[in-house]
Write a protein that holds these residues in place. Structure first.
Motif, PDB file in Angstrom:
ATOM      1  N   SER A  21      41.511   3.389  -7.951  1.00 25.34           N
ATOM      2  CA  SER A  21      40.349   2.605  -8.372  1.00 25.34           C
ATOM      3  C   SER A  21      39.495   2.276  -7.157  1.00 25.34           C
ATOM      4  CB  SER A  21      40.774   1.319  -9.083  1.00 25.34           C
ATOM      5  OG  SER A  21      41.317   0.404  -8.149  1.00 25.34           O
ATOM      6  N   ILE A  22      38.325   1.767  -7.431  1.00 20.39           N
ATOM      7  CA  ILE A  22      37.420   1.301  -6.374  1.00 20.39           C
ATOM      8  C   ILE A  22      36.420   0.352  -7.008  1.00 20.39           C
ATOM      9  CG2 ILE A  22      35.685   3.128  -6.589  1.00 20.39           C
ATOM     10  CD1 ILE A  22      37.045   1.726  -3.295  1.00 20.39           C
ATOM     11  N   HIS A  23      35.960  -0.610  -6.241  1.00 26.41           N
ATOM     12  CA  HIS A  23      34.842  -1.452  -6.680  1.00 26.41           C
ATOM     13  C   HIS A  23      33.862  -1.591  -5.531  1.00 26.41           C
ATOM     14  CE1 HIS A  23      36.457  -5.119  -4.735  1.00 26.41           C
ATOM     15  NE2 HIS A  23      37.617  -4.662  -5.130  1.00 26.41           N
ATOM     16  N   THR A  24      32.715  -2.161  -5.781  1.00 25.23           N
ATOM     17  CA  THR A  24      31.579  -2.046  -4.869  1.00 25.23           C
ATOM     18  C   THR A  24      31.721  -2.751  -3.532  1.00 25.23           C
ATOM     19  OG1 THR A  24      30.561  -3.906  -5.984  1.00 25.23           O
ATOM     20  CG2 THR A  24      29.880  -1.713  -6.671  1.00 25.23           C
ATOM     21  N   THR A  25      32.499  -3.790  -3.455  1.00 26.66           N
ATOM     22  CA  THR A  25      32.504  -4.551  -2.195  1.00 26.66           C
ATOM     23  C   THR A  25      33.877  -4.505  -1.540  1.00 26.66           C
ATOM     24  OG1 THR A  25      32.879  -6.584  -3.443  1.00 26.66           O
ATOM     25  CG2 THR A  25      30.617  -6.042  -2.898  1.00 26.66           C
ATOM     26  N   GLY A  26      34.508  -5.642  -1.431  1.00 33.86           N
ATOM     27  CA  GLY A  26      35.803  -5.717  -0.768  1.00 33.86           C
ATOM     28  C   GLY A  26      36.745  -6.635  -1.517  1.00 33.86           C
ATOM     29  N   GLN A  27      37.735  -7.116  -0.805  1.00 36.12           N
ATOM     30  CA  GLN A  27      38.765  -7.942  -1.413  1.00 36.12           C
ATOM     31  C   GLN A  27      38.492  -9.428  -1.258  1.00 36.12           C
ATOM     32  OE1 GLN A  27      41.501  -6.795  -3.260  1.00 36.12           O
ATOM     33  NE2 GLN A  27      40.192  -5.027  -3.202  1.00 36.12           N
ATOM     34  N   SER A  28      37.363  -9.799  -0.702  1.00 39.30           N
ATOM     35  CA  SER A  28      37.047 -11.210  -0.513  1.00 39.30           C
ATOM     36  C   SER A  28      35.567 -11.447  -0.760  1.00 39.30           C
ATOM     37  CB  SER A  28      37.400 -11.657   0.908  1.00 39.30           C
ATOM     38  OG  SER A  28      37.048 -13.010   1.110  1.00 39.30           O
ATOM     39  N   GLU A  29      35.247 -12.604  -1.283  1.00 38.04           N
ATOM     40  CA  GLU A  29      33.835 -12.964  -1.465  1.00 38.04           C
ATOM     41  C   GLU A  29      33.335 -13.838  -0.325  1.00 38.04           C
ATOM     42  OE1 GLU A  29      34.298 -16.894  -4.243  1.00 38.04           O
ATOM     43  OE2 GLU A  29      34.242 -14.964  -5.242  1.00 38.04           O
ATOM     44  N   LEU A  31      31.890 -14.876   3.132  1.00 39.33           N
ATOM     45  CA  LEU A  31      30.887 -14.193   3.941  1.00 39.33           C
ATOM     46  C   LEU A  31      31.438 -13.535   5.206  1.00 39.33           C
ATOM     47  CD1 LEU A  31      27.948 -13.431   4.301  1.00 39.33           C
ATOM     48  CD2 LEU A  31      27.581 -15.630   5.410  1.00 39.33           C
ATOM     49  N   LEU A  32      32.240 -14.208   5.986  1.00 41.89           N
ATOM     50  CA  LEU A  32      32.701 -13.659   7.263  1.00 41.89           C
ATOM     51  C   LEU A  32      34.139 -13.157   7.213  1.00 41.89           C
ATOM     52  CD1 LEU A  32      31.062 -16.311   9.619  1.00 41.89           C
ATOM     53  CD2 LEU A  32      30.204 -14.044   9.000  1.00 41.89           C
ATOM     54  N   HIS A  33      34.698 -13.013   6.039  1.00 44.97           N
ATOM     55  CA  HIS A  33      36.081 -12.553   5.898  1.00 44.97           C
ATOM     56  C   HIS A  33      36.170 -11.075   6.289  1.00 44.97           C
ATOM     57  CE1 HIS A  33      39.962 -11.592   4.079  1.00 44.97           C
ATOM     58  NE2 HIS A  33      40.199 -12.894   4.129  1.00 44.97           N
ATOM     59  N   PRO A  34      37.220 -10.664   7.022  1.00 44.98           N
ATOM     60  CA  PRO A  34      37.322  -9.259   7.452  1.00 44.98           C
ATOM     61  C   PRO A  34      37.448  -8.253   6.309  1.00 44.98           C
ATOM     62  CG  PRO A  34      39.322 -10.486   8.024  1.00 44.98           C
ATOM     63  CD  PRO A  34      38.319 -11.481   7.521  1.00 44.98           C
ATOM     64  N   HIS A  35      37.805  -8.705   5.120  1.00 43.78           N
ATOM     65  CA  HIS A  35      37.944  -7.781   3.986  1.00 43.78           C
ATOM     66  C   HIS A  35      36.774  -7.879   2.999  1.00 43.78           C
ATOM     67  CE1 HIS A  35      41.841  -6.525   5.288  1.00 43.78           C
ATOM     68  NE2 HIS A  35      42.264  -7.766   5.327  1.00 43.78           N
TER      69      HIS A  35
END
Length: 70
Positions: A21-29, A31-35
């Protein structure tokens, strides 16, 4: 384009460990999170990330463990 697909999945019902699977962003919402933007390039390039379902694979591929206690 006003709307687009945010998550894509390919599920192998015969062998869940082959699912991706994949989604558009990352694993965190946050702002400055590394994921925050982990999946942006994968999503844009129509690439996928494995959907781990077996405990051994999850534990082998984990980055960290969060333990919640009451």
């Amino acid at each position: 384009v006003i709307h687009s697909v945010s998550q894509r999945m390919i599920v192998d019902l015969g062998a869940f460990e082959n699912s991706v699977s994949i989604h558009t962003t990352g694993q965190s919402e946050r702002l400055l999170h590394p994921h925050r933007e982990d999946f942006v390039q994968l999503w844009a390039n129509v690439q996928y990330h494995p959907m781990l379902s077996e405990r051994a694979n999850i534990e082998q591929n984990r980055e960290a463990t969060l333990v919640l206690t009451p």
